[in-house]
Design an enzyme around this catalytic site. Structure first.
Site, short mmCIF file in Angstrom:
data_model
loop_
_atom_site.label_atom_id
_atom_site.label_comp_id
_atom_site.label_asym_id
_atom_site.label_seq_id
_atom_site.Cartn_x
_atom_site.Cartn_y
_atom_site.Cartn_z
N CYS A 52 13.06 10.52 7.79
CA CYS A 52 12.95 9.99 9.16
C CYS A 52 14.29 10.06 9.88
CB CYS A 52 12.42 8.57 9.14
SG CYS A 52 13.29 7.50 8.00
N GLU A 65 9.59 0.77 10.84
CA GLU A 65 10.59 1.83 10.66
C GLU A 65 9.84 3.14 10.88
OE1 GLU A 65 12.37 4.65 9.73
OE2 GLU A 65 12.53 4.11 7.60
N GLU A 78 9.19 15.22 16.15
CA GLU A 78 9.64 15.14 14.76
C GLU A 78 8.85 16.16 13.94
OE1 GLU A 78 8.61 11.53 12.59
OE2 GLU A 78 10.62 11.50 11.72
N LYS A 137 0.85 -1.20 0.00
CA LYS A 137 0.00 0.00 0.00
C LYS A 137 0.88 1.25 0.00
CE LYS A 137 -1.93 2.84 2.87
NZ LYS A 137 -1.95 4.11 2.11
P1 NDP Z 1 1.51 7.74 8.54
O1 NDP Z 1 2.20 6.86 9.52
O2 NDP Z 1 0.11 8.09 8.81
O3 NDP Z 1 1.57 7.05 7.10
C1 NDP Z 1 2.42 6.02 6.68
C2 NDP Z 1 1.65 4.96 5.89
O4 NDP Z 1 0.72 4.28 6.74
C3 NDP Z 1 0.79 5.56 4.78
O5 NDP Z 1 0.73 4.66 3.70
C4 NDP Z 1 -0.55 5.69 5.47
O6 NDP Z 1 -1.62 5.83 4.59
C5 NDP Z 1 -0.61 4.39 6.25
N1 NDP Z 1 -1.53 4.40 7.37
C6 NDP Z 1 -2.11 5.47 7.98
N2 NDP Z 1 -2.90 5.05 9.01
C7 NDP Z 1 -2.81 3.70 9.04
C8 NDP Z 1 -3.37 2.69 9.87
N3 NDP Z 1 -4.17 2.98 10.89
N4 NDP Z 1 -3.06 1.40 9.64
C9 NDP Z 1 -2.22 1.08 8.64
N5 NDP Z 1 -1.66 1.98 7.81
C10 NDP Z 1 -1.93 3.28 8.00
O7 NDP Z 1 2.34 9.03 8.34
P2 NDP Z 1 1.82 10.40 7.71
O8 NDP Z 1 1.99 10.25 6.27
O9 NDP Z 1 0.47 10.79 8.18
O10 NDP Z 1 2.82 11.41 8.37
C11 NDP Z 1 2.62 11.88 9.72
C12 NDP Z 1 3.93 12.03 10.42
O11 NDP Z 1 4.59 10.78 10.43
C13 NDP Z 1 4.91 12.96 9.74
O12 NDP Z 1 4.72 14.27 10.11
C14 NDP Z 1 6.21 12.40 10.19
O13 NDP Z 1 6.54 12.94 11.44
C15 NDP Z 1 5.97 10.94 10.33
N6 NDP Z 1 6.45 10.15 9.20
C16 NDP Z 1 7.56 9.40 9.36
C17 NDP Z 1 8.04 8.67 8.30
C18 NDP Z 1 9.23 7.83 8.42
O14 NDP Z 1 9.85 7.50 7.41
N7 NDP Z 1 9.64 7.43 9.60
C19 NDP Z 1 7.43 8.70 6.99
C20 NDP Z 1 6.21 9.48 6.93
C21 NDP Z 1 5.79 10.16 8.01
P3 NDP Z 1 -2.02 7.31 4.09
O15 NDP Z 1 -0.90 7.84 3.33
O16 NDP Z 1 -3.19 7.13 3.27
O17 NDP Z 1 -2.30 8.08 5.35
#
Ligand code: NDP
Length: 480
Positions: free
Chosen positions: A291, A257, A388, A183
């Site tokens: 990240c 991660e 973050e 996904k």
């Molecule tokens: P999320 O953790 O919400 O998104 C990561 C992935 O998980 C996306 O594909 C998302 O879908 C999906 N997802 C969201 N909710 C669920 C759930 N309940 N169960 C399973 N999968 C889910 O990160 P965001 O994109 O909302 O970013 C928010 C914050 O997260 C950022 O501000 C940052 O601080 C952090 N972040 C950290 C990352 C890293 O690499 N460590 C990467 C991205 C974000 P969808 O995109 O549709 O929401």
């Protein structure tokens, strides 16, 4: 130093053709979603709609998992050398189509073409080549004499490095004989959907890789599906915790991660010019949507004024704007929601009494933009140091001794990355062995190699991706 005026050098978009709408890629073909629901993906640099994307519901996810389950029977029993041929083919096709992927990634994500062209896509390709090489050597990986695939793996990836995260997830899973339901993130699905075309070109058997687009609920449906053997997740710590709760008590395997708040530590004996480049690369690369970003700068007190002055000079040369311009250093923020989060945290920095400095730059009127910024006069108690931000915002603190630097660097719930800048190897060794971070870079930052495992401690997650160790996340040992 000053910012020079260059003529625009726009990368052409003619190499990319974007469909009006995309279905779900299941069992080797694009199908309409049962949900009958679509959402739009936009270009964050100008807010224009790029395409309509299918939103998979739990029924759609089930269809994808069943396809992956059927494909597992054949894929998992192919000799490793045969699986390797497919993965090498994917790597070569991706390499041949690198420019197309780079342009599409820039359009959908907002990051500069310089980065997608020179970093995201080459690193993605390297991951496929690297893991193709492992497919027929798994029994020599030190993971038991007869390591076996797990089954259908659910992979959920974020928007900050869409194609690279796809490669980090899919390449080892396939090399180890698993099948995949992936996904992509809601705001950046397009390169994953173009990748389906690469899979077709490579002749990958249907069902081995399935791509279900959607939002958080699609990810949640994948996590909850009973036939999933393992979840590999990259994203926020909150969602990671929810996933852990959901699968607790099941036999599903998990790697997480998650977020980070990496310390980039500059000693007074460091090569300052190089360290300044390391600071820039550590926090302003990919608009700070990283990240493992070096979002906390720890500078030895004696050199603080020099570092701040030089950093301001270097930041003044950064070019912010159209991501398709080959001169651009800093592109668009990926979404309106992310921009609001950055703005909110920056506001808290100001209201909590820190001093803010931002690049002077005229930002485009359309799209989501945030000028590279740093804060001084911050303490460990400030939100901008604890949380973050995931944007181009740096918090600068000082230290006097290596011990104090370690203490400050480790004073975070995260533990993903750190950087150390010094001429002294002994100091590097001391710091590396005391810093609680999955990766410690010495006199460099944000360097990645498929042979080098990556992952976190504490709230940054667990499990490693890449390298020999990373294979262990997709294999189980079977004793006969
Ligand atoms: P999320 O953790 O919400 O998104 C990561 C992935 O998980 C996306 O594909 C998302 O879908 C999906 N997802 C969201 N909710 C669920 C759930 N309940 N169960 C399973 N999968 C889910 O990160 P965001 O994109 O909302 O970013 C928010 C914050 O997260 C950022 O501000 C940052 O601080 C952090 N972040 C950290 C990352 C890293 O690499 N460590 C990467 C991205 C974000 P969808 O995109 O549709 O929401």
């Amino acid at each position: 130093m000053e910012r020079h005026d260059y003529a625009e050098a726009l990368e052409s978009t003619s190499i990319v053709s974007i469909e009006k709408s995309y279905g779900l890629y299941i069992d080797g073909e694009f199908i309409e979603p049962n949900s009958k629901t679509y959402f739009e993906t936009i270009n964050p640099a100008n807010e224009q709609t790029l395409a309509q994307i299918a939103e998979a519901n739990s029924h759609d996810v089930d269809i994808a998992v069943q396809a992956a389950k059927r494909a597992f029977g054949t894929w998992s029993t192919l000799p490793g050398s045969e699986r390797a041929k497919y993965i090498f083919r994917i790597a070569r096709i991706l390499q041949e189509r690198a420019r197309e992927f780079a342009v599409l990634e820039t359009l959908d994500n907002g990051k500069p073409i310089r980065e997608t062209r020179d970093f995201d896509i080459p690193v993605s390709v390297a991951h496929f080549f690297y893991h193709a090489g492992w497919a027929d050597k798994l029994q020599y990986a030190g993971l038991g004499s007869n390591p076996q695939p797990l089954g259908v793996v659910g992979q959920i990836i974020p928007w900050n490095f869409p194609m690279m995260m796809l490669a980090w997830k899919i390449a080892p899973a396939l090399a180890c004989g698993n099948t995949v339901v992936l996904k992509p993130a809601e705001t950046t699905p397009l390169t994953a959907l173009l990748f389906a075309d690469v899979l077709d070109q490579a002749g990958l058997p249907p069902g081995v890789v399935n791509i279900v687009t959607g939002a958080g609920s699609t990810g949640a449906a994948l996590v909850e599906h009973p036939d999933i053997a393992k979840i590999a997740f990259t994203g926020s710590t909150n969602v990671g915790k929810n996933i852990m709760k959901t699968i607790a008590g099941s036999s599903k395997r998990l790697t997480l991660e998650l977020g980070g708040k990496g310390a980039n530590i500059i000693f007074e004996d460091a090569a300052i010019e190089e360290a300044i480049e390391g600071i820039i690369n550590g926090i302003y690369f990919n608009q700070g949507h990283v990240c493992c970003a070096g979002s906390r700068l720890l500078v030895q007190e004696s050199i603080l004024p020099e570092v701040v002055t030089r950093l301001q000079q270097r930041m003044s040369t950064l070019r912010i704007g159209n991501p398709l311009d080959k001169n651009t250093d800093v592109g668009a923020i990926n979404s309106k929601a992310q921009l609001s989060r950055i703005q909110e945290l920056v506001k808290s920095g100001v209201s909590e009494g820190s001093e803010m400095w931002s690049c002077e730059s005229e930002l485009p009127k359309q799209g989501y933009w945030f000028a590279p910024t740093f804060f001084t006069n911050v303490t460990d108690a400030h939100r901008i140091v604890r949380e973050e931000i995931f944007g181009p915002v740096l918090a600068i603190q000082t230290f006097r001794t290596p011990q104090e630097a370690v203490e400050k660097a480790n004073n975070t719930p995260y533990g993903l990355s750190a950087g150390v800048w010094t001429e002294k190897a002994s100091k590097i060794h001391y710091m590396a062995s005391h810093l609680k971070a999955g990766v410690v870079w010495a006199n460099t930052f944000n360097k990645f190699d498929p042979a080098s495992p990556f992952g976190g401690y504490r709230e940054s997650g667990f499990g490693r991706e890449g390298g020999r160790i990373g294979l262990g996340a997709y294999l189980k040992e079977v004793t006969s």
